[in-house]
Design a protein around this motif. Structure first.
Motif, mmCIF file in Angstrom:
data_model
loop_
_atom_site.group_PDB
_atom_site.id
_atom_site.type_symbol
_atom_site.label_atom_id
_atom_site.label_comp_id
_atom_site.label_asym_id
_atom_site.label_seq_id
_atom_site.Cartn_x
_atom_site.Cartn_y
_atom_site.Cartn_z
ATOM 1 N N GLY A 259 0.796 -1.216 0.000
ATOM 2 C CA GLY A 259 0.000 0.000 0.000
ATOM 3 C C GLY A 259 0.833 1.272 0.000
ATOM 4 N N HIS A 260 2.135 1.139 -0.227
ATOM 5 C CA HIS A 260 3.060 2.273 -0.141
ATOM 6 C C HIS A 260 3.416 2.729 -1.554
ATOM 7 N N VAL A 261 2.948 3.901 -1.962
ATOM 8 C CA VAL A 261 3.101 4.361 -3.339
ATOM 9 C C VAL A 261 4.558 4.663 -3.680
ATOM 10 N N ALA A 262 5.254 5.449 -2.853
ATOM 11 C CA ALA A 262 6.638 5.820 -3.155
ATOM 12 C C ALA A 262 7.534 4.588 -3.196
ATOM 13 N N TYR A 263 7.302 3.662 -2.275
ATOM 14 C CA TYR A 263 8.095 2.432 -2.244
ATOM 15 C C TYR A 263 7.878 1.630 -3.528
ATOM 16 N N ALA A 264 6.637 1.473 -3.948
ATOM 17 C CA ALA A 264 6.328 0.738 -5.176
ATOM 18 C C ALA A 264 6.951 1.411 -6.389
ATOM 19 N N CYS A 265 6.965 2.723 -6.389
ATOM 20 C CA CYS A 265 7.562 3.494 -7.490
ATOM 21 C C CYS A 265 9.029 3.131 -7.663
ATOM 22 N N HIS A 266 9.796 3.220 -6.611
ATOM 23 C CA HIS A 266 11.243 3.001 -6.719
ATOM 24 C C HIS A 266 11.590 1.519 -6.847
ATOM 25 N N GLU A 267 10.823 0.649 -6.217
ATOM 26 C CA GLU A 267 11.079 -0.790 -6.335
ATOM 27 C C GLU A 267 10.872 -1.281 -7.762
ATOM 28 N N SER A 268 9.980 -0.681 -8.493
ATOM 29 C CA SER A 268 9.679 -1.135 -9.846
ATOM 30 C C SER A 268 10.567 -0.485 -10.902
ATOM 31 N N GLY A 269 11.448 0.414 -10.487
ATOM 32 C CA GLY A 269 12.417 0.967 -11.419
ATOM 33 C C GLY A 269 12.177 2.398 -11.848
ATOM 34 N N PHE A 270 11.105 3.027 -11.385
ATOM 35 C CA PHE A 270 10.864 4.434 -11.716
ATOM 36 C C PHE A 270 11.689 5.311 -10.783
ATOM 37 N N GLN A 271 12.323 6.318 -11.354
ATOM 38 C CA GLN A 271 13.155 7.226 -10.561
ATOM 39 C C GLN A 271 12.432 8.499 -10.170
ATOM 40 N N ASP A 272 11.332 8.782 -10.841
ATOM 41 C CA ASP A 272 10.612 10.034 -10.617
ATOM 42 C C ASP A 272 9.159 9.714 -10.258
ATOM 43 N N LEU A 273 8.718 10.197 -9.111
ATOM 44 C CA LEU A 273 7.376 9.875 -8.621
ATOM 45 C C LEU A 273 6.292 10.447 -9.536
ATOM 46 N N ALA A 274 6.499 11.648 -10.041
ATOM 47 C CA ALA A 274 5.491 12.255 -10.918
ATOM 48 C C ALA A 274 5.339 11.452 -12.211
ATOM 49 N N TYR A 275 6.468 10.995 -12.762
ATOM 50 C CA TYR A 275 6.421 10.178 -13.981
ATOM 51 C C TYR A 275 5.753 8.837 -13.699
ATOM 52 N N PHE A 276 5.997 8.304 -12.514
ATOM 53 C CA PHE A 276 5.343 7.062 -12.104
ATOM 54 C C PHE A 276 3.822 7.242 -12.066
ATOM 55 N N TYR A 277 3.363 8.339 -11.493
ATOM 56 C CA TYR A 277 1.913 8.614 -11.434
ATOM 57 C C TYR A 277 1.318 8.686 -12.836
ATOM 58 N N ARG A 278 2.004 9.416 -13.726
ATOM 59 C CA ARG A 278 1.482 9.556 -15.091
ATOM 60 C C ARG A 278 1.458 8.215 -15.816
ATOM 61 N N SER A 279 2.519 7.450 -15.675
ATOM 62 C CA SER A 279 2.595 6.153 -16.349
ATOM 63 C C SER A 279 1.573 5.186 -15.780
ATOM 64 N N PHE A 280 1.426 5.182 -14.475
ATOM 65 C CA PHE A 280 0.469 4.274 -13.836
ATOM 66 C C PHE A 280 -0.949 4.566 -14.321
ATOM 67 N N LYS A 281 -1.307 5.859 -14.337
ATOM 68 C CA LYS A 281 -2.654 6.221 -14.777
ATOM 69 C C LYS A 281 -2.872 5.886 -16.247
ATOM 70 N N ARG A 282 -1.818 6.013 -17.055
ATOM 71 C CA ARG A 282 -1.931 5.716 -18.479
ATOM 72 C C ARG A 282 -2.209 4.234 -18.709
ATOM 73 N N TYR A 283 -1.507 3.362 -17.985
ATOM 74 C CA TYR A 283 -1.620 1.926 -18.229
ATOM 75 C C TYR A 283 -2.738 1.259 -17.416
ATOM 76 N N VAL A 284 -3.044 1.810 -16.245
ATOM 77 C CA VAL A 284 -4.026 1.171 -15.360
ATOM 78 C C VAL A 284 -5.374 1.877 -15.409
ATOM 79 N N GLY A 285 -5.357 3.179 -15.677
ATOM 80 C CA GLY A 285 -6.610 3.916 -15.769
ATOM 81 C C GLY A 285 -6.972 4.670 -14.514
#
Length: 300
Positions: A259-285
């Motif tokens: 349930g930890h957003v920042a942790y999931a971001c960096h564990e999956s290879g994203f270096q930028d939290l804002a880019y992670f948010y945009r990518s997540f919303k693009r692929y997951v909706g």
């Protein structure tokens, strides 16, 4: 990532890379891992003999044979071979194209230092008996194996604090690369299809690492433009899109578990939290936060 080889005055008195007429000694350190680089002359001669350590051999250039008392293995440019400790053998060069050999040497003590490496090396010896040449399954797999050996050469040359541990780590990487990406045979398959399959296998396990289009294209033996074209034909997406999907799929797993957003971001290879948010919303909706809330609601 090729290694620059120094110029020497060779045994024949000509300026160029050092050329040997006979085998070089192996000053095995206490750590039990040593890597040697031997450039053979046309007159190179080696007596049949055995050594108290295992050898992983690579032929960057040249051709010849790895000869045993009961047979021989043909070696050509980019061929690999595995020679167990105590095995009687010698290298015989084609005088018209003498070999350069890069050989990683490891004692039993070095292998016993880590249970995982000992087990992997036993698998390597079983899969590639001394009577077989070894080839990478593709240009991509070859680049992984080559880079491990070149990395060992550089690390041994530099020395210093932690060098022994780094050599052990690189040897482990080399054995893993060979167990996963090599097969019996003497010629590397340089076809782009095989290289792409090798890359896709690697991305499945290492999508969290930084990915450079130029680097992976070079590993596959392709220009960036040709790589992009073939990659899209194979996967239906660009390299960035493909890697991001792998990362988002993994991020979803981590979000479900933590349930930890920042942790999931960096564990999956994203270096930028804002880019992670945009990518997540693009692929997951939806946003990662909304995904966590939906998953928690589904459990209630």
């Amino acid at each position: 990532m090729s290694r620059r080889i120094r110029n020497y005055t060779n045994d024949d008195g000509a300026k160029g890379q050092a050329r040997r007429h006979e085998p070089m000694g192996v000053p095995m350190p206490d750590a039990g891992i040593y890597i040697l680089e031997s450039h053979h002359s046309a007159s190179f001669r080696m007596a049949m003999g055995s050594w108290p350590f295992h050898k992983i051999c690579w032929v960057p250039v040249g051709r010849g044979f790895l000869e045993f008392e009961d047979g021989r293995v043909v070696l050509g440019t980019h061929a690999f071979a595995v020679v167990p400790k105590g095995c009687e053998h010698r290298f015989v060069d084609d005088p018209s194209e003498p070999m350069t050999l890069i050989i990683a040497c490891a004692t039993e003590a070095a292998l016993r230092g880590e249970g995982t490496l000992a087990s992997l090396f036993a698998t390597l010896l079983q899969r590639f008996p001394r009577s077989k040449a070894v080839r990478a399954r593709s240009a991509y797999h070859f680049s992984l194996m080559r880079d491990c050996l070149q990395g060992m050469l550089r690390e041994q040359s530099r020395g210093g604090l932690g060098s022994g541990a780094m050599l052990h780590a690189l040897l482990t990487q080399l054995v893993v690369a060979m167990v996963r990406g090599a097969e019996p045979g003497g010629v590397v398959d340089h076809g782009p299809a095989a290289a792409l399959e090798g890359l896709l296998e690697e991305l499945e396990s290492h999508f969290d690492r930084p990915v450079s289009l130029e680097e992976v294209a070079e590993r596959c033996g392709l220009s960036p433009r040709r790589f992009t074209q073939l990659f899209k034909e194979r996967t239906g997406s660009t390299l960035v899109e493909y890697v991001n999907r792998l990362r988002i799929d993994y991020a979803k797993e981590r979000l479900r578990e933590t349930g930890h957003v920042a942790y999931a971001c960096h564990e999956s290879g994203f270096q930028d939290l804002a880019y992670f948010y945009r990518s997540f919303k693009r692929y997951v909706g939806c946003t990662p936060g909304a995904f966590v809330k939906a998953e928690a609601a589904g459990k209630d």
